[in-house]
Design a protein around this motif. Structure first.
Motif, short mmCIF file in Angstrom:
data_model
loop_
_atom_site.label_atom_id
_atom_site.label_comp_id
_atom_site.label_asym_id
_atom_site.label_seq_id
_atom_site.Cartn_x
_atom_site.Cartn_y
_atom_site.Cartn_z
N ASN A 3 0.86 -1.19 0.00
CA ASN A 3 0.00 0.00 0.00
C ASN A 3 0.89 1.23 0.00
OD1 ASN A 3 -1.75 2.08 0.47
ND2 ASN A 3 -2.82 1.11 2.17
N ASN A 4 0.91 1.96 -1.11
CA ASN A 4 1.69 3.18 -1.22
C ASN A 4 0.75 4.35 -1.50
OD1 ASN A 4 4.19 1.88 -0.94
ND2 ASN A 4 4.15 1.28 -3.09
N PHE A 10 -5.00 10.09 -4.21
CA PHE A 10 -5.34 8.69 -4.03
C PHE A 10 -4.14 7.88 -3.56
CE2 PHE A 10 -3.16 7.35 -7.84
CZ PHE A 10 -3.36 8.38 -8.75
N GLN A 11 -4.47 6.70 -3.06
CA GLN A 11 -3.47 5.72 -2.67
C GLN A 11 -3.33 4.70 -3.79
OE1 GLN A 11 -4.93 4.01 0.95
NE2 GLN A 11 -4.46 5.80 2.20
N ALA A 25 -5.45 1.98 -8.02
CA ALA A 25 -5.66 3.27 -7.35
C ALA A 25 -6.96 3.22 -6.56
CB ALA A 25 -5.72 4.38 -8.38
N ARG A 26 -6.96 3.93 -5.41
CA ARG A 26 -8.16 4.08 -4.60
C ARG A 26 -8.08 5.41 -3.87
NH1 ARG A 26 -7.59 0.09 0.70
NH2 ARG A 26 -5.72 1.06 1.60
N PRO A 27 -9.22 5.96 -3.41
CA PRO A 27 -9.17 7.28 -2.77
C PRO A 27 -8.54 7.26 -1.39
CG PRO A 27 -11.39 6.40 -2.71
CD PRO A 27 -10.59 5.47 -3.58
N ALA A 28 -8.77 6.19 -0.62
CA ALA A 28 -8.25 6.06 0.75
C ALA A 28 -8.63 4.67 1.24
CB ALA A 28 -8.84 7.13 1.66
N ASP A 29 -8.23 4.34 2.47
CA ASP A 29 -8.61 3.06 3.04
C ASP A 29 -10.02 3.14 3.62
OD1 ASP A 29 -8.33 3.40 6.24
OD2 ASP A 29 -6.80 4.58 5.20
N LEU A 30 -10.62 1.98 3.87
CA LEU A 30 -12.01 1.93 4.32
C LEU A 30 -12.20 2.64 5.65
CD1 LEU A 30 -14.91 0.92 4.10
CD2 LEU A 30 -14.14 -1.28 5.05
N GLU A 31 -11.32 2.42 6.60
CA GLU A 31 -11.49 3.02 7.92
C GLU A 31 -11.51 4.54 7.85
OE1 GLU A 31 -9.46 2.96 12.39
OE2 GLU A 31 -8.63 1.71 10.79
N SER A 32 -10.63 5.12 7.02
CA SER A 32 -10.58 6.57 6.90
C SER A 32 -11.87 7.12 6.30
CB SER A 32 -9.39 6.99 6.03
OG SER A 32 -8.17 6.59 6.61
N LEU A 33 -12.37 6.46 5.27
CA LEU A 33 -13.60 6.93 4.63
C LEU A 33 -14.81 6.72 5.53
CD1 LEU A 33 -13.04 5.70 0.97
CD2 LEU A 33 -12.73 8.00 1.88
N TRP A 34 -14.81 5.63 6.27
CA TRP A 34 -15.93 5.34 7.16
C TRP A 34 -16.07 6.43 8.23
CZ3 TRP A 34 -16.91 -0.46 8.45
CH2 TRP A 34 -18.21 -0.62 8.90
N VAL A 52 -13.44 0.11 -1.56
CA VAL A 52 -12.07 0.64 -1.57
C VAL A 52 -11.05 -0.39 -1.10
CG1 VAL A 52 -12.90 2.99 -1.22
CG2 VAL A 52 -12.16 1.65 0.76
N GLU A 53 -11.53 -1.49 -0.50
CA GLU A 53 -10.62 -2.52 -0.04
C GLU A 53 -10.49 -3.62 -1.09
OE1 GLU A 53 -8.77 -2.38 2.61
OE2 GLU A 53 -9.68 -0.55 3.39
#
Length: 225
Positions: A3-4, A10-11, A25-34, A52-53
């Motif tokens: 994970n970079n 995005f990550q 590519a994804r916007p962020a991890d699930l915990e952050s978006l939640w 996102v996961e």
């Protein structure tokens, strides 16, 4: 899986699946978006960004797809998320529809197709409760970890009955959640041919997750529920 975060917007997940390295590519991890979601919104539960996961079931599903002859087959990926299993199948020559009910997921899936040099599949924003798909058109339908709520069984079975060809096959990678434990016997009681196609332990964070690959064939006659 690596994970970079190469930029502000995005990550990037780096994963090896189906014999190839992929960058997602994804916007962020699930915990952050939640944490950013409004718990008072009644629609929050249906819009949790699980997409996102990259779930272990999806990685296992990709391995299964890599061993199939998908060339020219018309396929549907249910809840495609970041798009990895769609991209794997596309590289194998399948004609894939990647379906998700969240538009943002499809935007990132399309981005991931471009960044991995995969000719973009057809992306469809739709709810499997109201899929609006033609009858009997798909050779294969699949999903990774999609039976994580019991209420999904009825609409998903209805979709399979409508959209899968008579000789088609559906494949589901399931991480043996308690909530999905009786799903496969339930399909069998309704006349589906259910086959356990093997188990895999997929690395995830600091542990491994046991994933089972299930294959469904359409029932000849629909018995009473």
């Amino acid at each position: 899986m690596e994970n970079n975060a190469p930029g502000k917007s995005f990550q990037r997940l780096r994963v090896q699946a189906a014999g190839r390295n992929w960058s997602l590519a994804r916007p962020a991890d699930l915990e952050s978006l939640w944490q950013q979601m409004d718990d008072s919104d009644p629609g929050t539960e249906d819009n949790i960004p699980y997409w996102v996961e990259l779930w272990p079931a999806t990685v296992a599903l990709c391995g299964w797809l890599a061993g199939r002859d998908l060339s020219g087959r018309v396929c549907l990926d249910l809840g495609c998320g970041l798009g990895l299993s769609v991209l794997v199948a596309s590289v194998l020559g399948a004609r894939v529809v990647g379906m998700d009910h969240q538009h943002e997921a499809l935007c990132f899936a399309a981005l991931n197709a471009r960044e991995n040099a995969v000719s973009s599949p057809l992306w469809l924003c739709a709810d499997w409760n109201r899929p609006a798909l033609a009858a009997g058109v798909f050779d294969h339908i699949w999903g990774g970890d999609v039976f994580y709520e019991q209420r999904f069984f009825e609409p998903l079975e209805k979709l399979l009955l409508r959209c899968l060809k008579p000789d088609g096959r559906a494949w589901f990678a399931d991480p043996e959640r308690t909530v999905s434990r009786d799903v496969w016997s339930r399909f069998a009681r309704r006349g589906w041919k259910v086959a356990d196609r093997g188990h895999e332990r997929v690395p995830s964070d600091q542990t491994t997750v046991a994933v089972t690959l299930w294959e469904l064939s359409r029932p000849r006659l629909r018995p009473s529920a």
